[in-house]
Design an enzyme around this catalytic site. Structure first.
Site, PDB file in Angstrom:
ATOM      1  N   GLY A  53       0.849  -1.188   0.000  1.00 48.94           N
ATOM      2  CA  GLY A  53       0.000   0.000   0.000  1.00 48.94           C
ATOM      3  C   GLY A  53       0.879   1.229   0.000  1.00 48.94           C
ATOM      4  N   GLU A  54       0.529   2.221   0.798  1.00 50.69           N
ATOM      5  CA  GLU A  54       1.319   3.445   0.906  1.00 50.69           C
ATOM      6  C   GLU A  54       1.831   3.531   2.347  1.00 50.69           C
ATOM      7  OE1 GLU A  54       3.367   6.651   0.560  1.00 50.69           O
ATOM      8  OE2 GLU A  54       1.761   6.733   2.042  1.00 50.69           O
ATOM      9  N   SER A  55       3.141   3.411   2.528  1.00 57.03           N
ATOM     10  CA  SER A  55       3.702   3.213   3.869  1.00 57.03           C
ATOM     11  C   SER A  55       3.439   4.384   4.799  1.00 57.03           C
ATOM     12  CB  SER A  55       5.204   2.930   3.788  1.00 57.03           C
ATOM     13  OG  SER A  55       5.923   4.038   3.268  1.00 57.03           O
ATOM     14  N   CYS A  99       6.077  -5.066   0.237  1.00 58.58           N
ATOM     15  CA  CYS A  99       6.262  -3.690  -0.219  1.00 58.58           C
ATOM     16  C   CYS A  99       6.152  -2.705   0.957  1.00 58.58           C
ATOM     17  CB  CYS A  99       5.282  -3.365  -1.336  1.00 58.58           C
ATOM     18  SG  CYS A  99       5.756  -1.898  -2.303  1.00 58.58           S
ATOM     19  N   ARG A 158      12.834   3.689   0.542  1.00 63.22           N
ATOM     20  CA  ARG A 158      11.501   3.791  -0.056  1.00 63.22           C
ATOM     21  C   ARG A 158      11.603   4.155  -1.534  1.00 63.22           C
ATOM     22  NH1 ARG A 158       8.111   7.634   1.211  1.00 63.22           N
ATOM     23  NH2 ARG A 158       9.819   9.134   1.344  1.00 63.22           N
ATOM     24  N   ILE A 212       5.962  -2.170  -7.538  1.00 62.80           N
ATOM     25  CA  ILE A 212       5.184  -0.942  -7.674  1.00 62.80           C
ATOM     26  C   ILE A 212       5.663   0.041  -6.607  1.00 62.80           C
ATOM     27  CG2 ILE A 212       2.883   0.081  -7.679  1.00 62.80           C
ATOM     28  CD1 ILE A 212       1.766  -2.766  -8.219  1.00 62.80           C
ATOM     29  N   ARG A 213       6.397   1.076  -7.031  1.00 63.51           N
ATOM     30  CA  ARG A 213       6.980   2.052  -6.089  1.00 63.51           C
ATOM     31  C   ARG A 213       7.658   1.295  -4.945  1.00 63.51           C
ATOM     32  NH1 ARG A 213       2.716   6.383  -4.294  1.00 63.51           N
ATOM     33  NH2 ARG A 213       4.621   7.275  -3.410  1.00 63.51           N
ATOM     34  N   HIS A 256       4.994  -7.618  -4.902  1.00 63.42           N
ATOM     35  CA  HIS A 256       3.599  -7.928  -4.573  1.00 63.42           C
ATOM     36  C   HIS A 256       3.173  -9.289  -5.141  1.00 63.42           C
ATOM     37  CE1 HIS A 256       2.322  -3.758  -3.358  1.00 63.42           C
ATOM     38  NE2 HIS A 256       3.367  -3.437  -4.104  1.00 63.42           N
ATOM     39  N   GLU A 266       0.804 -10.927  -4.233  1.00 65.53           N
ATOM     40  CA  GLU A 266      -0.653 -10.993  -4.134  1.00 65.53           C
ATOM     41  C   GLU A 266      -1.356 -10.417  -5.357  1.00 65.53           C
ATOM     42  OE1 GLU A 266       0.372  -6.941  -2.508  1.00 65.53           O
ATOM     43  OE2 GLU A 266       1.267  -8.942  -2.488  1.00 65.53           O
TER      44      GLU A 266
END
Length: 215
Positions: free
Chosen positions: A51-53, A83, A117, A148-149, A188, A190
């Site tokens: 997600g977004e950490s 991630c 990051r 992804i990022r 990821h 998943e």
């Protein structure tokens, strides 16, 4: 794999919660969404999703979960972070985000690694590749990894094993690591499925075997 008696918590504040839950269920285990401290009771292990950490850090603190999650990790329970989850598990971040009050983002810690990051670039630099990944079933077959990022691991502490790496500018960067009951990937697994297919399950299978003390 007979994992019907395994209850896997999935931190359900933000990120790829549904995708991780689907992978867990496809492995024969039971996925339990975790939004409150009491929902950790009775789970054998916990997944910190991609997600977004920085958002996840803020929500963990807003929901009053930080101390409970740290205690869960320190208690030796199996925890897998993908991630953003890898960033949350890391003891150190080389480039933490700074909030409007000048405070750096926090991690839950427990995994003796230093992460960077967005190490591979922003969203437009997202990519897919095949990786050699040790400790998996059918380990000779590569893992198709989606970045992804994504972070990478810049420094591994004592007792941390690199399970997979990519070569960037002539340097090997660890993108999957394990230390005892803690497992983390930059990528990821998943999200590799299509439609109703969960896709790559071997990382989740490894985590469930760790929960059952079989790996």
């Amino acid at each position: 794999m007979n994992s019907s008696n395994q209850r896997v918590g999935v931190l359900a504040l933000q990120g790829d919660v549904r995708e991780h839950a689907r992978a867990v269920e496809a492995c024969g285990a039971v996925a339990v969404p975790v939004r409150r401290a009491e929902e950790l009771t009775g789970v054998a292990g916990l997944i910190l999703p991609g997600g977004e950490s920085t958002t996840m850090d803020k929500l963990i603190r807003a929901f009053g979960l930080a101390e409970t999650l740290r205690e869960f990790i320190a208690g030796g329970h199996p925890v897998y972070g993908s991630c953003a989850g890898m960033i949350l598990l890391a003891d150190r971040i080389t480039d933490p985000a700074i909030d409007l009050k000048g405070q750096p983002q926090q991690t839950l810690g427990g995994l003796d690694i230093t992460v960077r990051r967005n190490a591979f670039g922003r969203q437009r630099e997202s990519f897919e590749t095949d990786l050699e990944f040790t400790d998996l079933t059918d380990a000779e077959r590569p893992v198709h990894a989606v970045f992804i990022r994504a972070p990478w691991v810049e420094e591994l502490g004592a007792g941390v094993q690199s399970l997979a790496a990519v070569r960037i500018d002539g340097a090997e960067r660890a993108v999957a690591v394990r230390s005892g009951n803690l497992l983390a990937t930059s990528f990821h697994p998943e999200v590799t499925g299509h439609g109703e297919s969960p896709g790559e399950l071997r990382v989740h299978e490894l985590f469930i075997r760790m929960m059952k003390q079989e790996a």
